[in-house]
Design a protein around this motif. Structure first.
Motif, PDB file in Angstrom:
ATOM      1  N   GLU A  47       0.819  -1.217   0.000  1.00  0.00           N
ATOM      2  CA  GLU A  47       0.000   0.000   0.000  1.00  0.00           C
ATOM      3  C   GLU A  47       0.853   1.268   0.000  1.00  0.00           C
ATOM      4  O   GLU A  47       0.567   2.202  -0.705  1.00  0.00           O
ATOM      5  CB  GLU A  47      -0.931   0.014   1.229  1.00  0.00           C
ATOM      6  N   ASN A  48       1.864   1.300   0.838  1.00  0.00           N
ATOM      7  CA  ASN A  48       2.651   2.517   1.012  1.00  0.00           C
ATOM      8  C   ASN A  48       3.992   2.406   0.319  1.00  0.00           C
ATOM      9  O   ASN A  48       5.037   2.338   0.945  1.00  0.00           O
ATOM     10  CB  ASN A  48       2.860   2.798   2.513  1.00  0.00           C
ATOM     11  N   GLU A  49       3.950   2.399  -0.989  1.00  0.00           N
ATOM     12  CA  GLU A  49       5.192   2.286  -1.739  1.00  0.00           C
ATOM     13  C   GLU A  49       5.122   3.125  -3.005  1.00  0.00           C
ATOM     14  O   GLU A  49       4.049   3.482  -3.480  1.00  0.00           O
ATOM     15  CB  GLU A  49       5.504   0.838  -2.097  1.00  0.00           C
ATOM     16  N   VAL A  50       6.298   3.408  -3.502  1.00  0.00           N
ATOM     17  CA  VAL A  50       6.433   4.033  -4.817  1.00  0.00           C
ATOM     18  C   VAL A  50       7.025   2.957  -5.713  1.00  0.00           C
ATOM     19  O   VAL A  50       8.088   2.416  -5.434  1.00  0.00           O
ATOM     20  CB  VAL A  50       7.353   5.279  -4.761  1.00  0.00           C
ATOM     21  N   LEU A  51       6.291   2.644  -6.754  1.00  0.00           N
ATOM     22  CA  LEU A  51       6.684   1.587  -7.673  1.00  0.00           C
ATOM     23  C   LEU A  51       6.696   2.171  -9.076  1.00  0.00           C
ATOM     24  O   LEU A  51       5.782   2.893  -9.461  1.00  0.00           O
ATOM     25  CB  LEU A  51       5.679   0.434  -7.596  1.00  0.00           C
ATOM     26  N   SER A  52       7.730   1.855  -9.811  1.00  0.00           N
ATOM     27  CA  SER A  52       7.791   2.295 -11.207  1.00  0.00           C
ATOM     28  C   SER A  52       7.999   1.085 -12.097  1.00  0.00           C
ATOM     29  O   SER A  52       8.580   0.086 -11.676  1.00  0.00           O
ATOM     30  CB  SER A  52       8.934   3.300 -11.402  1.00  0.00           C
ATOM     31  N   GLY A  53       7.497   1.188 -13.306  1.00  0.00           N
ATOM     32  CA  GLY A  53       7.675   0.136 -14.290  1.00  0.00           C
ATOM     33  C   GLY A  53       8.171   0.722 -15.594  1.00  0.00           C
ATOM     34  O   GLY A  53       7.893   1.880 -15.909  1.00  0.00           O
ATOM     35  N   ILE A  54       8.927  -0.058 -16.314  1.00  0.00           N
ATOM     36  CA  ILE A  54       9.368   0.322 -17.660  1.00  0.00           C
ATOM     37  C   ILE A  54       9.038  -0.855 -18.562  1.00  0.00           C
ATOM     38  O   ILE A  54       9.336  -2.003 -18.230  1.00  0.00           O
ATOM     39  CB  ILE A  54      10.880   0.611 -17.727  1.00  0.00           C
ATOM     40  N   MET A  83      14.696  10.274 -11.225  1.00  0.00           N
ATOM     41  CA  MET A  83      13.505  11.124 -11.146  1.00  0.00           C
ATOM     42  C   MET A  83      12.567  10.743 -10.007  1.00  0.00           C
ATOM     43  O   MET A  83      12.015  11.619  -9.345  1.00  0.00           O
ATOM     44  CB  MET A  83      12.744  11.067 -12.472  1.00  0.00           C
ATOM     45  N   TYR A  84      12.335   9.446  -9.794  1.00  0.00           N
ATOM     46  CA  TYR A  84      11.284   9.024  -8.874  1.00  0.00           C
ATOM     47  C   TYR A  84      11.763   8.341  -7.606  1.00  0.00           C
ATOM     48  O   TYR A  84      10.978   8.185  -6.677  1.00  0.00           O
ATOM     49  CB  TYR A  84      10.301   8.095  -9.586  1.00  0.00           C
ATOM     50  N   ALA A  85      12.991   7.848  -7.572  1.00  0.00           N
ATOM     51  CA  ALA A  85      13.517   7.124  -6.413  1.00  0.00           C
ATOM     52  C   ALA A  85      12.493   6.122  -5.884  1.00  0.00           C
ATOM     53  O   ALA A  85      12.107   6.157  -4.724  1.00  0.00           O
ATOM     54  CB  ALA A  85      13.937   8.106  -5.317  1.00  0.00           C
ATOM     55  N   PRO A  86      12.040   5.203  -6.745  1.00  0.00           N
ATOM     56  CA  PRO A  86      11.009   4.268  -6.296  1.00  0.00           C
ATOM     57  C   PRO A  86      11.549   3.228  -5.316  1.00  0.00           C
ATOM     58  O   PRO A  86      12.748   2.986  -5.258  1.00  0.00           O
ATOM     59  CB  PRO A  86      10.580   3.593  -7.605  1.00  0.00           C
ATOM     60  N   HIS A  87      10.625   2.632  -4.541  1.00  0.00           N
ATOM     61  CA  HIS A  87      10.999   1.507  -3.692  1.00  0.00           C
ATOM     62  C   HIS A  87      11.331   0.295  -4.557  1.00  0.00           C
ATOM     63  O   HIS A  87      12.244  -0.457  -4.246  1.00  0.00           O
ATOM     64  CB  HIS A  87       9.842   1.118  -2.752  1.00  0.00           C
ATOM     65  N   GLN A  88      10.529   0.123  -5.617  1.00  0.00           N
ATOM     66  CA  GLN A  88      10.706  -1.010  -6.516  1.00  0.00           C
ATOM     67  C   GLN A  88      10.627  -0.538  -7.958  1.00  0.00           C
ATOM     68  O   GLN A  88       9.935   0.431  -8.264  1.00  0.00           O
ATOM     69  CB  GLN A  88       9.605  -2.052  -6.309  1.00  0.00           C
TER      70      GLN A  88
END
Length: 175
Positions: free
Chosen positions: A47-54, A115-120
């Motif tokens: 729930e509390n995460e920053v996730l990015s995909g490419i 740019m986003y410093a995601p968790h995953q």
């Protein structure tokens, strides 16, 4: 943008309000979502995460997504994540040549992390690219660039379809 598919690889659907067309012809409420947004949402567990995909389709420009606390970030005009507009792709032709694949993948990952410093970070690549990319080399080079402890958990996957479906199901259940 404004309900229309303005950035579209499949030209027959370009500039069409597809959700409205489907809704009008079937009387079924319809949601249209970008493929990488849906696949990344399908991968999102916390729930509390920053996730990015490419997402690197084999024959088309890549796209990216950003999920913040299980919510798709779409930007001010619903086209956030169109990384094909990054400088690294300015002169690129698709499909990418074998010589370009490593550099374009690496540049895209570095940009998203910066740019986003995601968790995953999940990177979807075609299965045929798995042999062309040295994933450990990518991770080692990123460790040299970014301060210790700031790299996200990274996963490379060629399993785009199942996560795309999981994301569509998740979106459908929410609406």
């Amino acid at each position: 943008m404004d309900g229309e598919l303005r950035i579209m690889d499949f030209s027959p659907l370009k500039n069409i309000n597809l959700a409205k067309e489907i809704r009008d012809s079937t009387q079924i409420e319809t949601i249209i979502e970008n493929d990488i947004n849906a696949a990344t949402l399908g991968y999102a567990l916390e729930e509390n995460e920053v996730l990015s995909g490419i997402y690197f389709p084999e024959k088309f420009p890549p796209g990216s997504s950003l999920i913040i606390n299980q919510t798709i970030f779409k930007g001010s005009n619903n086209i956030s994540g169109e990384i094909k507009y990054l400088p690294t792709f300015r002169t690129a032709e698709f499909p990418l040549s074998q010589n370009e694949i490593y550099l374009k993948v690496f540049d895209s990952i570095q940009t998203i992390i910066a740019m986003y410093a995601p968790h995953q970070l999940i990177i979807f690549i075609p299965q045929v690219w798995e042999k062309l990319l040295n994933i450990e080399k990518i991770k080692d080079e990123l460790r040299e660039i970014f301060p210790k402890g700031t790299l996200p958990q990274m996963e490379f996957s060629s399993n785009f379809s199942s996560l795309y479906l999981a994301g569509l199901i998740k979106l459908s259940l929410r609406n």
